[in-house]
Design an enzyme around this catalytic site. Structure first.
Site, short mmCIF file in Angstrom:
data_model
loop_
_atom_site.label_atom_id
_atom_site.label_comp_id
_atom_site.label_asym_id
_atom_site.label_seq_id
_atom_site.Cartn_x
_atom_site.Cartn_y
_atom_site.Cartn_z
N HIS A 11 0.78 -1.28 0.02
CA HIS A 11 0.28 -0.05 -0.18
C HIS A 11 0.96 1.42 -0.01
CE1 HIS A 11 -3.79 2.08 1.22
NE2 HIS A 11 -4.10 1.42 0.41
N LYS A 46 2.78 4.46 -1.19
CA LYS A 46 2.78 5.79 -2.21
C LYS A 46 4.04 6.49 -1.98
CE LYS A 46 -1.61 4.70 -1.11
NZ LYS A 46 -2.35 4.24 0.06
N ASP A 86 16.67 11.19 -6.51
CA ASP A 86 18.15 11.52 -6.35
C ASP A 86 18.68 11.48 -4.88
OD1 ASP A 86 18.01 12.36 -9.11
OD2 ASP A 86 17.66 14.22 -8.77
#
Length: 175
Positions: free
Chosen positions: A119, A121, A126
């Protein structure tokens, strides 16, 4: 409702014995942007952050159907940025997914099937920018849902997220 002490003490022992993985990190003066949807500019903020990446973008996503975000990742890869995505197993069976699009564009895609749902996100850019929040990488997240998105510029936080990304990459399977 009355709860006996005989019940509470074993519950306390169980809770104390549970492994906790927490990191004490004070981020002083770390620049951050916050976005709330619907229509709060989160999707464009992610596209813009991807557009500024120069070396690497590590993606972890549950649902990934946003065309602008997928195209921005492909553009980044084409300009030489190392882009790798770990996606939830649901991306195998969905009708339209970013998994197939990214893979067809030459971006390595891994499927994390070791959890009920992966789940996350998250994007780490960089090694010093973390994109996270409830914001799925979907059109609905920008246009319909109540979501939040944070973009935080802090190398220490990015390292923690990169380490976590790597742990998930190790048990994920190539898509």
């Amino acid at each position: 409702m009355i709860v006996s002490r005989n019940f509470l003490f074993p519950l306390f022992l169980i809770l104390v014995a549970l492994p906790v993985q927490a990191y004490d990190l004070t981020i002083k003066d770390a620049p951050a942007q916050v976005y709330f949807s619907p229509k709060g500019g989160g999707q464009q903020a992610i596209v813009d952050a991807i557009g500024q990446a120069k070396e690497s973008i590590y993606v972890q996503a549950y649902s990934f159907t946003s065309v602008p975000i997928a195209k921005a990742l492909v553009d980044a890869a084409r300009r030489g940025v190392k882009v790798i995505a770990i996606l939830d197993k649901s991306q195998r069976s969905e009708r339209y997914t970013g998994a197939t699009f990214l893979r067809n564009e030459g971006i390595p895609v891994w499927i994390d099937a070791d959890h009920a749902i992966a789940h996350n996100k998250v994007m780490v850019l960089d090694g010093n920018v973390v994109v996270t929040g409830s914001f799925n990488f979907t059109r609905a997240a920008e246009e319909k849902n109540a979501e939040n998105l944070l973009i935080i510029r802090d190398q220490r936080l990015a390292k923690l997220y990169t380490n976590n990304w790597q742990k998930h990459r190790e048990h994920s399977k190539n898509y």
